[in-house]
Design a protein around this motif. Structure first.
Motif, PDB file in Angstrom:
ATOM      1  N   PHE A 129       0.827  -1.209   0.000  1.00 30.03           N
ATOM      2  CA  PHE A 129       0.000   0.000   0.000  1.00 30.03           C
ATOM      3  C   PHE A 129       0.862   1.260   0.000  1.00 30.03           C
ATOM      4  CE2 PHE A 129      -3.272  -2.748   2.360  1.00 30.03           C
ATOM      5  CZ  PHE A 129      -3.881  -3.131   1.170  1.00 30.03           C
ATOM      6  N   GLY A 130       2.064   1.157   0.555  1.00 21.10           N
ATOM      7  CA  GLY A 130       2.964   2.299   0.626  1.00 21.10           C
ATOM      8  C   GLY A 130       3.425   2.829  -0.720  1.00 21.10           C
ATOM      9  N   HIS A 131       3.215   2.063  -1.780  1.00 22.53           N
ATOM     10  CA  HIS A 131       3.543   2.538  -3.122  1.00 22.53           C
ATOM     11  C   HIS A 131       2.535   3.569  -3.612  1.00 22.53           C
ATOM     12  CE1 HIS A 131       6.833  -0.254  -3.687  1.00 22.53           C
ATOM     13  NE2 HIS A 131       6.065  -1.248  -3.306  1.00 22.53           N
ATOM     14  N   LYS A 132       1.348   3.623  -2.977  1.00 24.12           N
ATOM     15  CA  LYS A 132       0.289   4.517  -3.462  1.00 24.12           C
ATOM     16  C   LYS A 132      -0.245   5.488  -2.411  1.00 24.12           C
ATOM     17  CE  LYS A 132      -1.162   1.567  -7.145  1.00 24.12           C
ATOM     18  NZ  LYS A 132      -1.976   1.684  -8.309  1.00 24.12           N
ATOM     19  N   ILE A 133      -0.160   5.121  -1.137  1.00 25.47           N
ATOM     20  CA  ILE A 133      -0.696   5.980  -0.075  1.00 25.47           C
ATOM     21  C   ILE A 133       0.318   6.102   1.062  1.00 25.47           C
ATOM     22  CG2 ILE A 133      -3.127   5.443  -0.613  1.00 25.47           C
ATOM     23  CD1 ILE A 133      -3.106   3.490   1.764  1.00 25.47           C
ATOM     24  N   ASP A 134       0.048   7.017   1.977  1.00 29.21           N
ATOM     25  CA  ASP A 134       0.927   7.233   3.125  1.00 29.21           C
ATOM     26  C   ASP A 134       0.776   6.071   4.108  1.00 29.21           C
ATOM     27  OD1 ASP A 134       2.693   8.495   4.868  1.00 29.21           O
ATOM     28  OD2 ASP A 134       1.111   9.680   5.815  1.00 29.21           O
ATOM     29  N   VAL A 135       1.900   5.398   4.395  1.00 26.52           N
ATOM     30  CA  VAL A 135       1.911   4.222   5.260  1.00 26.52           C
ATOM     31  C   VAL A 135       3.114   4.301   6.195  1.00 26.52           C
ATOM     32  CG1 VAL A 135       2.234   1.704   5.284  1.00 26.52           C
ATOM     33  CG2 VAL A 135       0.779   2.733   3.558  1.00 26.52           C
ATOM     34  N   SER A 136       2.911   3.867   7.430  1.00 25.67           N
ATOM     35  CA  SER A 136       4.041   3.662   8.345  1.00 25.67           C
ATOM     36  C   SER A 136       3.817   2.314   9.020  1.00 25.67           C
ATOM     37  CB  SER A 136       4.142   4.790   9.377  1.00 25.67           C
ATOM     38  OG  SER A 136       2.997   4.818  10.189  1.00 25.67           O
ATOM     39  N   TYR A 137       4.925   1.598   9.282  1.00 26.06           N
ATOM     40  CA  TYR A 137       4.780   0.272   9.892  1.00 26.06           C
ATOM     41  C   TYR A 137       6.094  -0.204  10.471  1.00 26.06           C
ATOM     42  CZ  TYR A 137       6.870  -1.680   5.628  1.00 26.06           C
ATOM     43  OH  TYR A 137       7.718  -1.983   4.593  1.00 26.06           O
ATOM     44  N   ASP A 138       5.959  -1.175  11.357  1.00 24.13           N
ATOM     45  CA  ASP A 138       7.096  -1.934  11.856  1.00 24.13           C
ATOM     46  C   ASP A 138       6.656  -3.396  11.896  1.00 24.13           C
ATOM     47  OD1 ASP A 138       5.659  -2.369  14.280  1.00 24.13           O
ATOM     48  OD2 ASP A 138       6.663  -0.692  15.270  1.00 24.13           O
ATOM     49  N   GLU A 139       7.351  -4.221  12.619  1.00 20.57           N
ATOM     50  CA  GLU A 139       7.059  -5.651  12.625  1.00 20.57           C
ATOM     51  C   GLU A 139       5.686  -5.992  13.205  1.00 20.57           C
ATOM     52  OE1 GLU A 139       8.793  -9.238  15.229  1.00 20.57           O
ATOM     53  OE2 GLU A 139      10.276  -8.359  13.885  1.00 20.57           O
ATOM     54  N   ASN A 140       5.194  -5.170  14.162  1.00 22.15           N
ATOM     55  CA  ASN A 140       3.974  -5.504  14.891  1.00 22.15           C
ATOM     56  C   ASN A 140       2.767  -4.617  14.622  1.00 22.15           C
ATOM     57  OD1 ASN A 140       5.215  -7.645  16.463  1.00 22.15           O
ATOM     58  ND2 ASN A 140       6.350  -6.023  17.458  1.00 22.15           N
ATOM     59  N   GLN A 141       2.972  -3.472  13.988  1.00 20.03           N
ATOM     60  CA  GLN A 141       1.841  -2.566  13.765  1.00 20.03           C
ATOM     61  C   GLN A 141       2.084  -1.678  12.558  1.00 20.03           C
ATOM     62  OE1 GLN A 141       1.484  -0.414  17.401  1.00 20.03           O
ATOM     63  NE2 GLN A 141       3.486   0.502  17.253  1.00 20.03           N
ATOM     64  N   GLY A 142       0.989  -1.144  12.038  1.00 19.95           N
ATOM     65  CA  GLY A 142       1.100  -0.258  10.891  1.00 19.95           C
ATOM     66  C   GLY A 142      -0.126   0.619  10.755  1.00 19.95           C
ATOM     67  N   THR A 143       0.033   1.695  10.006  1.00 14.56           N
ATOM     68  CA  THR A 143      -1.056   2.612   9.713  1.00 14.56           C
ATOM     69  C   THR A 143      -1.016   2.925   8.221  1.00 14.56           C
ATOM     70  OG1 THR A 143      -0.855   3.624  11.896  1.00 14.56           O
ATOM     71  CG2 THR A 143      -2.080   4.862  10.244  1.00 14.56           C
ATOM     72  N   ALA A 144      -2.185   2.888   7.587  1.00  9.46           N
ATOM     73  CA  ALA A 144      -2.300   3.223   6.172  1.00  9.46           C
ATOM     74  C   ALA A 144      -3.442   4.220   6.010  1.00  9.46           C
ATOM     75  CB  ALA A 144      -2.566   1.969   5.341  1.00  9.46           C
ATOM     76  N   LYS A 145      -3.178   5.311   5.302  1.00  8.71           N
ATOM     77  CA  LYS A 145      -4.177   6.373   5.154  1.00  8.71           C
ATOM     78  C   LYS A 145      -4.903   6.234   3.819  1.00  8.71           C
ATOM     79  CE  LYS A 145      -1.762   9.439   8.264  1.00  8.71           C
ATOM     80  NZ  LYS A 145      -1.051  10.713   8.443  1.00  8.71           N
ATOM     81  N   PHE A 146      -5.955   5.410   3.838  1.00  7.01           N
ATOM     82  CA  PHE A 146      -6.778   5.209   2.648  1.00  7.01           C
ATOM     83  C   PHE A 146      -7.690   6.414   2.438  1.00  7.01           C
ATOM     84  CE2 PHE A 146      -5.695   0.879   3.882  1.00  7.01           C
ATOM     85  CZ  PHE A 146      -5.331   0.329   2.661  1.00  7.01           C
ATOM     86  N   ILE A 147      -8.173   6.574   1.233  1.00 11.46           N
ATOM     87  CA  ILE A 147      -9.041   7.705   0.899  1.00 11.46           C
ATOM     88  C   ILE A 147     -10.340   7.684   1.705  1.00 11.46           C
ATOM     89  CG2 ILE A 147     -10.176   6.582  -1.063  1.00 11.46           C
ATOM     90  CD1 ILE A 147      -9.916   9.374  -2.477  1.00 11.46           C
ATOM     91  N   PHE A 148     -10.809   6.493   2.085  1.00  9.89           N
ATOM     92  CA  PHE A 148     -12.065   6.376   2.828  1.00  9.89           C
ATOM     93  C   PHE A 148     -11.861   6.384   4.337  1.00  9.89           C
ATOM     94  CE2 PHE A 148     -11.046   2.371   0.576  1.00  9.89           C
ATOM     95  CZ  PHE A 148     -10.484   1.659   1.624  1.00  9.89           C
ATOM     96  N   GLY A 149     -10.605   6.447   4.783  1.00  4.54           N
ATOM     97  CA  GLY A 149     -10.307   6.503   6.215  1.00  4.54           C
ATOM     98  C   GLY A 149      -9.067   5.694   6.554  1.00  4.54           C
TER      99      GLY A 149
END
Length: 97
Positions: A24-44
């Motif tokens: 997903f990080g190729h198209k939207i803002d994403v941060s992650y590590d081995e145990n957790q991550g956040t992705a900012k999709f257009i719908f939330g």
């Protein structure tokens, strides 16, 4: 706001979390590590977590109409990544707040 949570019991949860976030990080803002991550999709935003037994995702959706799109984006990608496990879909629960 509409909350949507999904879970998938697998010993490969950490691997799939990283694959999803990297993809997903190729198209939207994403941060992650081995145990957790956040992705900012257009719908939330989606919040991922993984341990040795479970992959979980929680969406904070702008509207209830986005539930199907949110489910689809995760399930369709996991079908590709977890094909050796015959993955079909996460177990989903939704609620309004």
């Amino acid at each position: 706001m509409h909350s949507l949570s999904g879970s998938y019991a697998t010993s490969n949860a950490k691997k799939y979390l990283q694959q999803l976030c990297k993809h997903f990080g190729h198209k939207i803002d994403v941060s992650y590590d081995e145990n957790q991550g956040t992705a900012k999709f257009i719908f939330g935003p989606a919040f991922f977590s993984a341990d040795d037994q479970m992959l979980s995702v929680k969406f904070e959706l702008d509207q209830a109409a986005s539930v199907d799109a949110a489910k689809h984006v995760i399930d369709s990608h996991l079908k590709k990544f977890a094909f050796r496990e015959s993955f079909e879909n996460m177990e989903w629960q939704s609620d309004h707040s």
